[in-house]
Design a protein around this motif. Sequence first.
Motif, PDB file in Angstrom:
ATOM      1  N   ALA A  48      22.210   7.627  -9.204  1.00  0.00           N
ATOM      2  CA  ALA A  48      23.352   8.543  -9.163  1.00  0.00           C
ATOM      3  C   ALA A  48      23.594   9.176  -7.798  1.00  0.00           C
ATOM      4  O   ALA A  48      24.738   9.319  -7.386  1.00  0.00           O
ATOM      5  CB  ALA A  48      23.195   9.613 -10.232  1.00  0.00           C
ATOM      6  N   THR A  49      22.541   9.562  -7.104  1.00  0.00           N
ATOM      7  CA  THR A  49      22.737  10.270  -5.839  1.00  0.00           C
ATOM      8  C   THR A  49      22.454   9.406  -4.611  1.00  0.00           C
ATOM      9  O   THR A  49      22.507   9.904  -3.500  1.00  0.00           O
ATOM     10  CB  THR A  49      21.826  11.514  -5.782  1.00  0.00           C
ATOM     11  OG1 THR A  49      20.460  11.085  -5.879  1.00  0.00           O
ATOM     12  CG2 THR A  49      22.152  12.483  -6.914  1.00  0.00           C
ATOM     13  N   LEU A  50      22.172   8.127  -4.803  1.00  0.00           N
ATOM     14  CA  LEU A  50      21.822   7.262  -3.681  1.00  0.00           C
ATOM     15  C   LEU A  50      22.989   6.360  -3.278  1.00  0.00           C
ATOM     16  O   LEU A  50      23.725   5.880  -4.131  1.00  0.00           O
ATOM     17  CB  LEU A  50      20.623   6.382  -4.045  1.00  0.00           C
ATOM     18  CG  LEU A  50      19.327   7.086  -4.418  1.00  0.00           C
ATOM     19  CD1 LEU A  50      18.278   6.071  -4.840  1.00  0.00           C
ATOM     20  CD2 LEU A  50      18.817   7.934  -3.266  1.00  0.00           C
ATOM     21  N   THR A  51      23.098   6.118  -1.987  1.00  0.00           N
ATOM     22  CA  THR A  51      24.092   5.155  -1.513  1.00  0.00           C
ATOM     23  C   THR A  51      23.537   3.749  -1.718  1.00  0.00           C
ATOM     24  O   THR A  51      22.327   3.571  -1.927  1.00  0.00           O
ATOM     25  CB  THR A  51      24.386   5.356  -0.018  1.00  0.00           C
ATOM     26  OG1 THR A  51      23.198   5.027   0.725  1.00  0.00           O
ATOM     27  CG2 THR A  51      24.837   6.785   0.282  1.00  0.00           C
ATOM     28  N   ASN A  52      24.405   2.759  -1.637  1.00  0.00           N
ATOM     29  CA  ASN A  52      23.950   1.361  -1.753  1.00  0.00           C
ATOM     30  C   ASN A  52      22.918   1.035  -0.690  1.00  0.00           C
ATOM     31  O   ASN A  52      21.951   0.318  -0.959  1.00  0.00           O
ATOM     32  CB  ASN A  52      25.132   0.401  -1.663  1.00  0.00           C
ATOM     33  CG  ASN A  52      25.935   0.374  -2.933  1.00  0.00           C
ATOM     34  OD1 ASN A  52      25.462   0.798  -3.981  1.00  0.00           O
ATOM     35  ND2 ASN A  52      27.162  -0.109  -2.850  1.00  0.00           N
TER      36      ASN A  52
END
Length: 140
Positions: A48-52
């Motif tokens: 949810a809070t991480l970028t690719n």
Amino acid sequence: MKKILVPFDGSHNALRAVRYAATAVQEKPTLELELLHVLDPMSLRSHATLTNEEIHDLYASEADRVLQPARQILDQAGIPYQARYRVGAAASEIATQVHEAGCDGVVMGTRGMGPIANVMIGSVATRVVHLVEVPVILIK
């Protein structure tokens, strides 16, 4: 030149498979080795809070950590190899890698489950044998 895929999960049997494959390459230097670690996908909640890019970095870091003992064996033996990782169900990802990389065979460890456990829950090695159309050497 023939290419051999060595799936590696960090287990003792997987280490034996790496050593077996290393010996095969030493005896037949025209063989190419490819190490593969398959990671379980992260849960959606942890994404949810991480970028690719952050997710990719986490996967790459974990794969590198798990593959380190295998790399050490091959590096000490002076054997060239490619190291890769995939994310998903182990058996299907191994089969996909065999197909995409044009591998001619697989050398992999098996945890040595007994026949009753194997029938009830199966094993990655058993599923790989059924999914690929190349020889598979299982190391116990």
